[in-house]
Design an enzyme around this catalytic site. Structure first.
Site, PDB file in Angstrom:
ATOM      1  N   TRP A 275       1.044  -1.338  -0.105  1.00  0.00           N
ATOM      2  CA  TRP A 275      -0.098   0.113   0.011  1.00  0.00           C
ATOM      3  C   TRP A 275       0.922   1.223   0.139  1.00  0.00           C
ATOM      4  O   TRP A 275       0.552   2.104  -0.729  1.00  0.00           O
ATOM      5  CB  TRP A 275      -0.990   0.037   1.225  1.00  0.00           C
ATOM      6  CG  TRP A 275      -1.778  -1.272   1.056  1.00  0.00           C
ATOM      7  CD1 TRP A 275      -1.765  -2.279   2.304  1.00  0.00           C
ATOM      8  CD2 TRP A 275      -2.663  -1.831   0.267  1.00  0.00           C
ATOM      9  NE1 TRP A 275      -2.573  -3.468   1.807  1.00  0.00           N
ATOM     10  CE2 TRP A 275      -3.199  -3.130   0.765  1.00  0.00           C
ATOM     11  CE3 TRP A 275      -3.029  -1.117  -1.061  1.00  0.00           C
ATOM     12  CZ2 TRP A 275      -3.921  -3.866  -0.044  1.00  0.00           C
ATOM     13  CZ3 TRP A 275      -4.109  -2.157  -1.668  1.00  0.00           C
ATOM     14  CH2 TRP A 275      -4.355  -3.335  -1.286  1.00  0.00           C
TER      15      TRP A 275
ATOM     16  N   ASP B 219      -1.417   6.827   6.323  1.00  0.00           N
ATOM     17  CA  ASP B 219      -2.642   5.768   5.950  1.00  0.00           C
ATOM     18  C   ASP B 219      -2.576   4.885   7.485  1.00  0.00           C
ATOM     19  O   ASP B 219      -1.585   4.172   7.466  1.00  0.00           O
ATOM     20  CB  ASP B 219      -2.144   4.942   4.993  1.00  0.00           C
ATOM     21  CG  ASP B 219      -3.155   4.057   4.463  1.00  0.00           C
ATOM     22  OD1 ASP B 219      -3.995   3.676   5.559  1.00  0.00           O
ATOM     23  OD2 ASP B 219      -3.080   3.191   3.504  1.00  0.00           O
TER      24      ASP B 219
ATOM     25  N   LYS C  19     -11.491  -2.327   8.476  1.00  0.00           N
ATOM     26  CA  LYS C  19     -10.598  -3.278   9.360  1.00  0.00           C
ATOM     27  C   LYS C  19     -10.789  -2.947  10.633  1.00  0.00           C
ATOM     28  O   LYS C  19     -10.866  -4.073  11.390  1.00  0.00           O
ATOM     29  CB  LYS C  19      -9.000  -2.781   8.740  1.00  0.00           C
ATOM     30  CG  LYS C  19      -8.796  -2.937   7.260  1.00  0.00           C
ATOM     31  CD  LYS C  19      -7.201  -2.888   6.902  1.00  0.00           C
ATOM     32  CE  LYS C  19      -6.907  -2.899   5.537  1.00  0.00           C
ATOM     33  NZ  LYS C  19      -7.190  -4.280   5.052  1.00  0.00           N
TER      34      LYS C  19
END
Length: 360
Positions: A103, A172, A196
């Site tokens: 990511w 992030d 999540k």
């Protein structure tokens, strides 16, 4: 209804059961309104109260300063990979990125479309087994911000402490937000997909310092400007209503649990139980280096891919689901977010011992 299993999925992930029960009622008849939750107008008082409560809870739990805007957006964290540089970075300006996983690498690729990107650290050559310490990289004085991914879901690594640099931080935090306290005031932007650790897929949380809203250029499309959504309190267009509601219920659950500091204690205890099992049995080998181990995603391997496949299959048969590692790295992965119960970790550890003994 069958008995609930232990869901180790990395996202969408397990939610507090009490939240699922609340949602099951509210989706049919919300507050005795005669309408289901997902039928409400997003501009009705009923739903505006939901949005206001959700924002207030998140501000309280993370101690968000008053000079930060809280946005509820769509498009996942992946959309933030380009929205951040699109709003903050001009073509002749530089930003610094840390490459610690898939990511992070995707965020780097998007940022390169808008300005100069300096990758100050990368662990790609060692299959992202670790995150850097502060003294392992430098940030140029002319860098607009330092971007990093606080927890790497695929490889099971996590910054034990947030980077301590003079430059503005952008993070992030999709897979570990609300799992431990952090100082929001050190960040320009924090963003996180909800699926999540906060709720279902569909809503992305963005915490942005107000002064950054005016950095955006004139040629950025209206919908992709943070300022657009900040000025309309995330109601410029129809928000992801159901996902936003669920985030609010999860936040309420967390507040009643004792808040972020209380859940961090439990998270550390759960992870310690699982890592102790991995370290004490020859059958298992952790992927992440010990100093970089994640409290949220525990990654490990068995001696062969065949044994890993059998382990995953037999675990699922006894109610331990979602243990297959990401397709890019293989192996096994146990995601143990805030809502994942300790007894599920203990059952997994017991299964691991039995499996190791039976497959010596």
């Amino acid at each position: 209804m069958p008995e609930r299993i232990y869901n180790f999925s990395p996202g969408p992930a397990t939610l507090p059961y009490s939240v699922l029960q609340e949602a099951a009622v509210d989706i049919v008849n919300f507050k005795d309104s005669g309408m289901g939750l997902i039928e409400l107008s997003h501009r009705s008082k009923l739903f505006m109260d939901v949005a206001d409560e959700t924002e207030a809870l998140l501000r309280e739990l993370l101690n968000i300063p008053s000079n930060y805007k809280l946005l509820f957006l769509q498009g996942g964290a992946s959309s933030q990979f380009f929205m951040v540089p699109m709003n903050l970075l001009q073509h002749d300006q530089k930003a610094t990125y840390l490459n610690t996983g898939v990511w992070a690498k995707k965020a780097i690729q998007e940022a390169q479309l808008f300005g100069k990107v300096e990758v100050a650290y990368s662990s790609e050559d060692i299959t992202y087994r670790r995150v850097p310490k502060d003294d392992e990289y430098t940030v140029s004085s002319d860098s607009q911000y330092l971007h990093f991914v606080s927890n790497n879901t695929i490889y099971g690594t996590q910054y034990p402490d947030m980077p301590d640099k003079t430059v503005m931080l952008v993070a992030d935090m999709s897979s570990d937000i609300l799992s431990r306290p952090f100082d929001v005031s050190k960040f320009g932007i924090v963003y996180a997909g909800a699926q999540k650790n906060m709720g279902p897929a569909g809503v992305t949380i963005v915490i942005i310092r107000e002064d950054l809203l005016d950095k955006v250029g004139d040629r950025v499309p209206t919908m992709l400007k943070y300022k657009t959504h900040a000025e309309k309190d995330s109601m410029f267009n129809t928000p992801p209503c159901f996902a936003l509601y669920c985030v609010g219920r999860v936040l309420n659950w967390l507040k009643n649990f004792g808040g972020v500091a209380a859940i961090e204690k439990i998270n550390r205890e759960k992870a310690a139980v699982l890592y102790e099992a991995i370290d004490s049995m020859e059958m298992y080998r952790g992927h992440a280096e010990k100093e970089s181990r994640s409290l949220m995603n525990v990654t490990f391997n068995l001696p062969t891919p065949e044994l890993e496949a059998r382990f995953i299959r037999e675990a699922a048969a006894v109610g331990l689901d979602g243990l297959k590692g990401h397709r890019s790295v293989g192996g096994c992965r146990a995601s143990i977010y805030n809502a994942f119960p300790r007894e599920g970790v203990e059952k997994l550890v017991s299964f691991m011992a039995d499996f190791a003994q039976q497959n010596q």
